[in-house]
Design a protein around this motif. Structure first.
Motif, PDB file in Angstrom:
ATOM      1  N   VAL A  46     -27.587  -2.261  -0.356  1.00 18.33           N
ATOM      2  CA  VAL A  46     -26.993  -2.553  -1.496  1.00 18.33           C
ATOM      3  C   VAL A  46     -26.077  -4.065  -1.202  1.00 18.33           C
ATOM      4  O   VAL A  46     -25.846  -4.079   0.063  1.00 18.33           O
ATOM      5  N   ILE A  47     -25.791  -4.667  -2.169  1.00 22.88           N
ATOM      6  CA  ILE A  47     -24.769  -5.850  -2.042  1.00 22.88           C
ATOM      7  C   ILE A  47     -23.491  -5.465  -2.304  1.00 22.88           C
ATOM      8  O   ILE A  47     -23.427  -4.901  -3.138  1.00 22.88           O
ATOM      9  N   VAL A  48     -22.535  -5.685  -1.077  1.00 22.68           N
ATOM     10  CA  VAL A  48     -21.379  -5.536  -1.310  1.00 22.68           C
ATOM     11  C   VAL A  48     -20.515  -6.806  -1.044  1.00 22.68           C
ATOM     12  O   VAL A  48     -20.861  -7.854  -0.587  1.00 22.68           O
ATOM     13  N   THR A  49     -19.592  -6.704  -2.045  1.00 18.59           N
ATOM     14  CA  THR A  49     -18.387  -7.822  -2.103  1.00 18.59           C
ATOM     15  C   THR A  49     -16.998  -7.454  -1.434  1.00 18.59           C
ATOM     16  O   THR A  49     -16.323  -8.396  -1.510  1.00 18.59           O
ATOM     17  N   GLU A  50     -16.704  -6.092  -1.334  1.00 20.28           N
ATOM     18  CA  GLU A  50     -15.669  -5.593  -0.862  1.00 20.28           C
ATOM     19  C   GLU A  50     -15.677  -4.214  -0.294  1.00 20.28           C
ATOM     20  O   GLU A  50     -16.694  -3.750  -0.313  1.00 20.28           O
ATOM     21  N   ALA A  51     -14.733  -3.912   0.659  1.00 15.43           N
ATOM     22  CA  ALA A  51     -14.687  -2.607   1.141  1.00 15.43           C
ATOM     23  C   ALA A  51     -14.118  -1.772  -0.175  1.00 15.43           C
ATOM     24  O   ALA A  51     -13.079  -1.929  -0.612  1.00 15.43           O
ATOM     25  N   THR A  52     -14.855  -0.501  -0.169  1.00 17.19           N
ATOM     26  CA  THR A  52     -14.228   0.774  -0.789  1.00 17.19           C
ATOM     27  C   THR A  52     -13.862   1.843  -0.157  1.00 17.19           C
ATOM     28  O   THR A  52     -13.744   1.677   1.140  1.00 17.19           O
ATOM     29  N   SER A  53     -13.235   2.756  -0.819  1.00 21.01           N
ATOM     30  CA  SER A  53     -12.551   3.699  -0.024  1.00 21.01           C
ATOM     31  C   SER A  53     -14.044   4.692   0.356  1.00 21.01           C
ATOM     32  O   SER A  53     -14.867   4.634  -0.163  1.00 21.01           O
ATOM     33  N   ASN A  54     -13.392   5.765   1.350  1.00 20.72           N
ATOM     34  CA  ASN A  54     -14.697   6.315   1.893  1.00 20.72           C
ATOM     35  C   ASN A  54     -15.354   7.123   0.650  1.00 20.72           C
ATOM     36  O   ASN A  54     -16.529   7.502   0.616  1.00 20.72           O
ATOM     37  N   LEU A  93     -26.406  -2.669   3.982  1.00 21.31           N
ATOM     38  CA  LEU A  93     -25.484  -3.425   3.225  1.00 21.31           C
ATOM     39  C   LEU A  93     -25.796  -4.912   3.524  1.00 21.31           C
ATOM     40  O   LEU A  93     -25.939  -5.324   4.614  1.00 21.31           O
ATOM     41  N   VAL A  94     -25.565  -5.713   2.428  1.00 23.37           N
ATOM     42  CA  VAL A  94     -25.852  -7.095   2.507  1.00 23.37           C
ATOM     43  C   VAL A  94     -24.499  -7.750   1.631  1.00 23.37           C
ATOM     44  O   VAL A  94     -24.024  -7.464   0.928  1.00 23.37           O
ATOM     45  N   THR A  95     -24.184  -8.945   2.398  1.00 18.02           N
ATOM     46  CA  THR A  95     -23.102  -9.546   1.763  1.00 18.02           C
ATOM     47  C   THR A  95     -23.159 -11.220   2.297  1.00 18.02           C
ATOM     48  O   THR A  95     -23.829 -11.652   3.189  1.00 18.02           O
ATOM     49  N   ASP A  96     -22.385 -11.934   1.603  1.00 13.83           N
ATOM     50  CA  ASP A  96     -22.255 -13.071   1.734  1.00 13.83           C
ATOM     51  C   ASP A  96     -20.751 -13.703   1.842  1.00 13.83           C
ATOM     52  O   ASP A  96     -20.370 -14.874   1.894  1.00 13.83           O
ATOM     53  N   ARG A  97     -19.704 -12.633   1.855  1.00 12.70           N
ATOM     54  CA  ARG A  97     -18.380 -12.803   1.862  1.00 12.70           C
ATOM     55  C   ARG A  97     -17.939 -12.814   3.155  1.00 12.70           C
ATOM     56  O   ARG A  97     -18.409 -11.999   4.008  1.00 12.70           O
ATOM     57  N   LYS A  98     -17.060 -13.797   3.454  1.00 12.67           N
ATOM     58  CA  LYS A  98     -16.490 -13.929   4.752  1.00 12.67           C
ATOM     59  C   LYS A  98     -15.363 -13.043   5.100  1.00 12.67           C
ATOM     60  O   LYS A  98     -14.641 -12.554   3.960  1.00 12.67           O
ATOM     61  N   GLU A  99     -14.889 -12.728   6.179  1.00 16.15           N
ATOM     62  CA  GLU A  99     -13.805 -11.875   6.723  1.00 16.15           C
ATOM     63  C   GLU A  99     -14.104 -10.403   5.883  1.00 16.15           C
ATOM     64  O   GLU A  99     -13.265  -9.694   5.402  1.00 16.15           O
ATOM     65  N   LEU A 100     -15.518  -9.899   5.800  1.00 13.61           N
ATOM     66  CA  LEU A 100     -15.748  -8.801   5.335  1.00 13.61           C
ATOM     67  C   LEU A 100     -16.509  -8.162   6.442  1.00 13.61           C
ATOM     68  O   LEU A 100     -17.574  -8.688   6.729  1.00 13.61           O
ATOM     69  N   ALA A 114     -10.132  -7.529   9.494  1.00 10.07           N
ATOM     70  CA  ALA A 114     -11.136  -7.510   8.431  1.00 10.07           C
ATOM     71  C   ALA A 114     -11.161  -6.295   7.825  1.00 10.07           C
ATOM     72  O   ALA A 114     -11.415  -5.163   8.457  1.00 10.07           O
ATOM     73  N   PRO A 115     -11.471  -5.972   6.497  1.00 14.54           N
ATOM     74  CA  PRO A 115     -11.910  -4.702   5.881  1.00 14.54           C
ATOM     75  C   PRO A 115     -13.250  -4.383   6.352  1.00 14.54           C
ATOM     76  O   PRO A 115     -14.233  -5.249   6.521  1.00 14.54           O
ATOM     77  N   LEU A 116     -13.428  -3.119   6.270  1.00 12.50           N
ATOM     78  CA  LEU A 116     -14.767  -2.629   6.811  1.00 12.50           C
ATOM     79  C   LEU A 116     -15.730  -2.058   5.640  1.00 12.50           C
ATOM     80  O   LEU A 116     -14.993  -0.900   5.147  1.00 12.50           O
TER      81      LEU A 116
END
Length: 254
Positions: free
Chosen positions: A75-83, A92-99, A61-63
Motif C-alpha cells: 500500500v502507498i501511504v501518506t500519513e500514519a494512522t491509528s493502530n 508500505l511505500v511512500t514519497d513523503r518526508k519525515e514519515l 516522526a510519525p510511524l
C-alpha cells in the motif's frame, strides 16, 4: 537506553534500521524492545518501545505501519494512522518526508528499499507466504508508480530465520518446486531428513529477478541469536506463552 540497530551501507542517505530486542521496556517472555502490537504484552510498553525505536531513526516522526496478514499486498501511504485503522497489507511505500515506515518480524524477512534520487522508499514483511506470492514485487511496482526506477532501487534484507534453522515439510518443498523448478536451489536436506528452506536467499533472488541491482542481506539468524532477536519458531519449539517482534524502519529526512 542502548538499542541494537543494524544498518545497510546500500541505504546510505536514507534513515533506516533493523532493530533487535536489546533495550526497551517489555518484561518476561518478550523482555526488551518488543514492538509487536499483536503480542501478549502491555500495550503501553509496546507503544513505548515503538517510539524509542522511531526516535532512534527520525526523532519525532510519525510511524506508519500495517496490519500484517502474510499477503503480497503493498500500500502507498501518506500519513500514519491509528493502530485500529492500519490497512491490511505487508508492504508500505511512500514519497513523503519525515514519515517512518515500519514492519515487524519474528523470523520472517524484513526488507527495506529506497530510490534515493526519486525520494521513494518501502518496507516489506516477507514471510514465506508473502515472499512466494510476490510482496517484494508489489512493493517495487508501487515504488515505480511514485517515480522510482527499478535500476536505482537499493534493497536490504534484514535478520530472519536462516536455512539451517528453517525446517519445512515435504508438501512445502513440493509447492515451491511447482512454482519454479529452479527453486530447488533454496532447499536442502536437514539432519532429520526433512527439507530446509533458505528464505533469505529466496527473497534476494526475487528482488534480483524484479530488476533490483543492489541488494544486501545481513545473514543474521533470528532463531539462533536468542540474545539479539525474537523468534516465533524458537518460542513455539519451547512452548512459550507468546513471542516478541522486532521492528524495521525506514524514512526520508527533510
Amino acid at each position: 537506553m542502548s538499542l541494537d540497530i543494524v544498518r545497510s551501507g546500500l541505504l546510505d542517505g536514507v534513515e533506516h534500521g533493523f532493530f533487535g530486542r536489546k533495550g526497551g521496556v517489555s518484561k518476561g517472555a518478550v523482555a526488551g524492545l518488543n514492538c509487536g502490537l499483536g503480542s501478549d504484552d502491555d500495550p503501553i510498553a509496546v507503544e513505548t518501545n515503538r517510539r524509542l525505536a522511531a526516535d532512534a531513526i527520525l526523532p519525532g516522526a510519525p510511524l506508519a505501519s500495517v496490519y500484517q496478514i502474510h499477503s503480497p499486498t503493498a500500500v502507498i501511504v501518506t500519513e500514519a494512522t491509528s493502530n485500529d485503522e492500519r490497512p491490511k497489507a505487508d508492504a508500505l511505500v511512500t514519497d513523503r518526508k519525515e514519515l517512518l515506515l515500519g514492519i515487524v518480524t519474528a523470523d520472517c524477512a524484513p526488507v527495506l528499499l529506497a530510490d534515493v534520487e526519486a525520494g521513494v522508499i518501502a518496507a516489506a514483511h516477507a514471510g514465506w507466504r508473502g515472499a512466494t506470492a510476490g510482496v517484494t514485487d508489489q512493493a517495487i511496482a508501487a515504488m515505480i508508480s511514485l517515480g522510482a526506477k527499478v535500476e536505482r532501487i537499493a534493497a536490504a534484507v534484514g535478520p530472519c530465520i536462516a536455512k539451517a534453522s528453517y525446517e519445512v515439510d515435504h508438501d512445502f518443498a513440493e509447492r515451491i518446486m511447482a512454482d519454479d523448478p529452479e527453486n530447488d536451489r533454496f532447499l536442502g536436506e536437514g539432519p532429520t531428513g526433512n527439507p530446509h528452506f533458505d528464505l533469505e536467499a529466496y527473497v534476494v533472488a526475487r528482488l534480483a529477478a524484479a530488476g533490483v541491482r543492489r541488494i544486501q542481506a545481513t545473514g543474521l539468524d533470528t532463531y539462533q541469536l536468542e540474545d539479539r532477536y525474537f523468534s516465533y519458531r524458537r518460542a513455539t519449539h519451547r512452548i512459550e506463552p507468546t513471542y516478541g517482534r522486532q521492528l524495521s524502519l525506514i524514512g526520508l529526512a527533510s
